[in-house]
Design an enzyme around this catalytic site. Structure first.
Site, PDB file in Angstrom:
ATOM      1  N   GLY A 187      34.889  26.038  34.814  1.00  0.00           N
ATOM      2  CA  GLY A 187      35.420  25.089  33.721  1.00  0.00           C
ATOM      3  C   GLY A 187      36.724  24.383  34.136  1.00  0.00           C
ATOM      4  N   ARG A 188      36.956  24.408  35.550  1.00  0.00           N
ATOM      5  CA  ARG A 188      38.281  23.626  36.053  1.00  0.00           C
ATOM      6  C   ARG A 188      39.627  24.286  35.562  1.00  0.00           C
ATOM      7  NH1 ARG A 188      36.269  20.401  40.213  1.00  0.00           N
ATOM      8  NH2 ARG A 188      34.074  19.875  39.826  1.00  0.00           N
ATOM      9  N   LEU A 189      39.400  25.343  35.035  1.00  0.00           N
ATOM     10  CA  LEU A 189      40.488  26.186  34.573  1.00  0.00           C
ATOM     11  C   LEU A 189      41.221  26.961  35.652  1.00  0.00           C
ATOM     12  CD1 LEU A 189      39.600  27.270  30.927  1.00  0.00           C
ATOM     13  CD2 LEU A 189      40.898  25.156  31.588  1.00  0.00           C
ATOM     14  N   HIS A 190      41.586  26.240  36.653  1.00  0.00           N
ATOM     15  CA  HIS A 190      41.901  27.052  37.997  1.00  0.00           C
ATOM     16  C   HIS A 190      43.256  27.962  37.849  1.00  0.00           C
ATOM     17  CE1 HIS A 190      38.728  24.349  39.432  1.00  0.00           C
ATOM     18  NE2 HIS A 190      39.536  23.281  39.352  1.00  0.00           N
TER      19      HIS A 190
END
Length: 210
Positions: A187-190
């Site tokens: 989710g690109r919640l790096h």
């Protein structure tokens, strides 16, 4: 057809459980990149700037990393060296896409001692030693043939004897003031964990939004 976006895995890093010092974590990530078969895992982007802020970047190879800093070697007459000597602030970036990991390092740069440069120069392949003498790095040259001719002449000159390190070639050490570890997440919640060096030499650790 458009390609599907990359899906990051769920492995994570946590600011509550990471090493209090960033060097062991960096060494572990570098070792794991090498074990994963990543070619030239020690390759890093070196970003420099002129005193008036004009930036430039290129890839160099990390040769040493310890509590004193991150060391690389170059021609002291090169563009990167001229910029570092006039503006001794720089940044490094390591990126290992197969592991979905990136490390960013910022800090002050200084030349390593002549003894350190001598010691490393002796470990270089002979061709690389002669190449350090033959190439006027970053300068305009007449042709590839002219460069090769210079190399061939030096190879004959040093035949049967040790190649000494030229004074215009040596190392720099970046003394890290900030190190950020990035890990790709779904989710690109790096994950982004930043270490900042405090006045007493210890490190403060914070999580950053991706």
């Amino acid at each position: 057809m458009n390609e599907l976006p990359h899906q990051y895995n769920s492995n994570s890093i946590d600011e509550q459980t990471v090493d209090r010092d960033p060097l062991p974590l960096f060494q572990r990530w570098l070792d794991e990149a090498r074990q994963a078969g990543i070619k030239l895992a020690e390759a890093m982007t070196l970003a420099t700037a002129t005193p008036d802020g004009k930036p430039s970047a290129r890839l160099v190879l990390l040769k040493q990393a310890d509590e004193r800093g991150f060391v690389f070697f170059t021609n002291y007459n090169s563009l990167k060296a001229r910029e570092l000597d006039s503006n001794p602030q720089a940044a490094l970036v390591f990126y290992w896409p197969q592991l979905e990991r990136q490390v960013r390092i910022e800090g002050k740069v200084e030349r390593v001692s002549a003894a350190e440069s001598d010691a490393y120069f002796k470990t270089r392949p002979r061709e690389s030693q002669i190449g350090a003498l033959a190439s006027p790095q970053s300068e305009v040259i007449a042709s590839r043939d002219a460069l090769q001719k210079n190399f061939d002449e030096l190879e004959k000159l040093y035949e049967g004897r040790e190649v000494e390190r030229p004074e215009h070639w040596g190392g720099y050490r970046l003394q890290a003031q900030r190190i950020e570890f990035w890990k790709g997440r779904p989710g690109r919640l790096h994950d982004r964990i930043a270490y900042d060096r405090d006045a007493d030499g210890s490190w403060s650790i914070q999580r950053l939004a991706p």
